[in-house]
Design a protein around this motif. Structure first.
Motif, short mmCIF file in Angstrom:
data_model
loop_
_atom_site.label_atom_id
_atom_site.label_comp_id
_atom_site.label_asym_id
_atom_site.label_seq_id
_atom_site.Cartn_x
_atom_site.Cartn_y
_atom_site.Cartn_z
N ARG A 100 0.85 -1.19 0.00
CA ARG A 100 0.00 0.00 0.00
C ARG A 100 0.89 1.24 0.00
N ASP A 101 0.39 2.30 -0.58
CA ASP A 101 1.18 3.52 -0.68
C ASP A 101 1.67 4.02 0.69
N ASN A 102 0.80 3.97 1.71
CA ASN A 102 1.24 4.43 3.03
C ASN A 102 2.31 3.50 3.62
N GLU A 103 2.25 2.20 3.32
CA GLU A 103 3.28 1.26 3.77
C GLU A 103 4.63 1.56 3.11
N VAL A 104 4.57 1.92 1.84
CA VAL A 104 5.80 2.25 1.11
C VAL A 104 6.46 3.47 1.73
N VAL A 105 5.67 4.48 2.03
CA VAL A 105 6.22 5.69 2.65
C VAL A 105 6.86 5.34 3.98
N GLU A 106 6.18 4.56 4.81
CA GLU A 106 6.74 4.15 6.10
C GLU A 106 8.03 3.36 5.93
N LEU A 107 8.05 2.45 4.96
CA LEU A 107 9.23 1.64 4.69
C LEU A 107 10.41 2.52 4.28
N ILE A 108 10.19 3.43 3.35
CA ILE A 108 11.28 4.25 2.86
C ILE A 108 11.78 5.20 3.95
N VAL A 109 10.87 5.78 4.72
CA VAL A 109 11.30 6.64 5.83
C VAL A 109 12.14 5.83 6.81
N SER A 110 11.70 4.63 7.13
CA SER A 110 12.43 3.77 8.06
C SER A 110 13.81 3.38 7.51
N ALA A 111 13.87 3.02 6.24
CA ALA A 111 15.14 2.64 5.62
C ALA A 111 16.09 3.84 5.57
N LEU A 112 15.56 5.01 5.22
CA LEU A 112 16.39 6.20 5.18
C LEU A 112 16.84 6.61 6.58
N ASP A 113 15.96 6.48 7.58
CA ASP A 113 16.34 6.73 8.98
C ASP A 113 17.55 5.88 9.36
N ALA A 114 17.45 4.61 9.07
CA ALA A 114 18.53 3.68 9.42
C ALA A 114 19.81 4.02 8.66
N THR A 141 24.74 12.01 3.37
CA THR A 141 23.77 12.13 4.46
C THR A 141 22.80 13.27 4.20
N ALA A 142 23.30 14.40 3.76
CA ALA A 142 22.43 15.54 3.47
C ALA A 142 21.40 15.18 2.40
N ASP A 143 21.83 14.47 1.37
CA ASP A 143 20.92 14.08 0.30
C ASP A 143 19.88 13.07 0.80
N LEU A 144 20.30 12.09 1.56
CA LEU A 144 19.35 11.09 2.07
C LEU A 144 18.38 11.71 3.07
N GLU A 145 18.84 12.67 3.86
CA GLU A 145 17.93 13.36 4.78
C GLU A 145 16.88 14.16 4.01
N LYS A 146 17.27 14.74 2.89
CA LYS A 146 16.30 15.44 2.05
C LYS A 146 15.26 14.47 1.51
N GLN A 147 15.70 13.31 1.04
CA GLN A 147 14.78 12.29 0.53
C GLN A 147 13.84 11.83 1.65
N ARG A 148 14.38 11.64 2.84
CA ARG A 148 13.59 11.20 3.98
C ARG A 148 12.50 12.22 4.30
N TRP A 149 12.87 13.49 4.32
CA TRP A 149 11.92 14.57 4.59
C TRP A 149 10.78 14.53 3.57
N MET A 150 11.11 14.38 2.31
CA MET A 150 10.08 14.37 1.26
C MET A 150 9.13 13.19 1.42
N GLU A 154 4.82 12.86 3.00
CA GLU A 154 3.75 12.14 2.29
C GLU A 154 2.71 11.56 3.25
N ASN A 155 3.11 11.12 4.41
CA ASN A 155 2.17 10.48 5.35
C ASN A 155 1.76 11.39 6.49
N HIS A 156 2.04 12.67 6.39
CA HIS A 156 1.63 13.60 7.46
C HIS A 156 0.11 13.62 7.50
N PRO A 157 -0.46 13.41 8.69
CA PRO A 157 -1.92 13.40 8.78
C PRO A 157 -2.50 14.76 8.42
N GLY A 158 -3.53 14.74 7.61
CA GLY A 158 -4.16 16.00 7.23
C GLY A 158 -4.97 16.57 8.38
#
Length: 163
Positions: A100-114, A141-150, A154-158
């Motif tokens: 699911r799209d929200n799972e993908v966002v969580e996965l990528i944020v988690s992978a980028l965090d790590a 690191t700066a580039d990956l942090e930018k990707q993580r932020w983006m 995506e999953n910020h609650p409206g």
């Protein structure tokens, strides 16, 4: 057999070579996680996240090449073989099947965090042994942090509340 002699002393080369190899594996694995998610994402935000995943993959691949070439320039043969990546990759990975799209966002944020956390440890470790490699790791690191932020945005609650 030594093909390329390092400009670094042996001890510094050991620390730097380890940092570069571990970063190479993280980046290669991150690109694979991103592609797996890219191929299997479903949901209403499919298209935007599908395209955004390509940006993460492109960044990870470009950085992995730079890291491998830095290692080679220092006389450390980079190891990006599939079996090496499979045996040593330590970031979160995608589950099998559709995501699911929200799972993908969580996965990528988690992978980028790590990945960022691991990079920050290597930044500290390479400060004295090789500031040039440290600078490279800071840039990644700066580039990956930018990707993580983006992705995290995506999953910020409206909400309708104004700030």
């Amino acid at each position: 057999m030594t093909v390329v002699r390092s400009t670094l002393p042996e001890e510094a080369l050991g620390v730097t070579g380890t940092a570069l190899q571990e970063t190479l594996v993280d980046l290669l694995g991150l690109s694979l996680v991103g592609k797996q998610a890219h191929w299997n994402i479903v949901g209403p935000r499919f298209r935007s996240i599908h395209l955004q995943l390509d940006e993460v993959v492109a960044a990870a691949r470009a950085h992995s090449d730079t890291v491998a070439e830095r290692a080679a320039a220092l006389g450390v043969p980079p190891d990006g073989r599939p079996e090496t990546v499979a045996a040593t990759f330590a970031l979160p990975g995608a589950k099998e099947g559709w995501l699911r799209d929200n799972e993908v966002v969580e996965l990528i944020v988690s992978a980028l965090d790590a990945a960022v956390g691991r990079l920050r440890e290597r930044i500290a470790a390479t400060e004295k042994p090789d500031p040039v490699t440290q600078d490279l790791l800071i840039s990644i690191t700066a580039d990956l942090e930018k990707q993580r932020w983006m992705f995290e945005a995506e999953n910020h609650p409206g909400d309708n509340a104004s700030s």
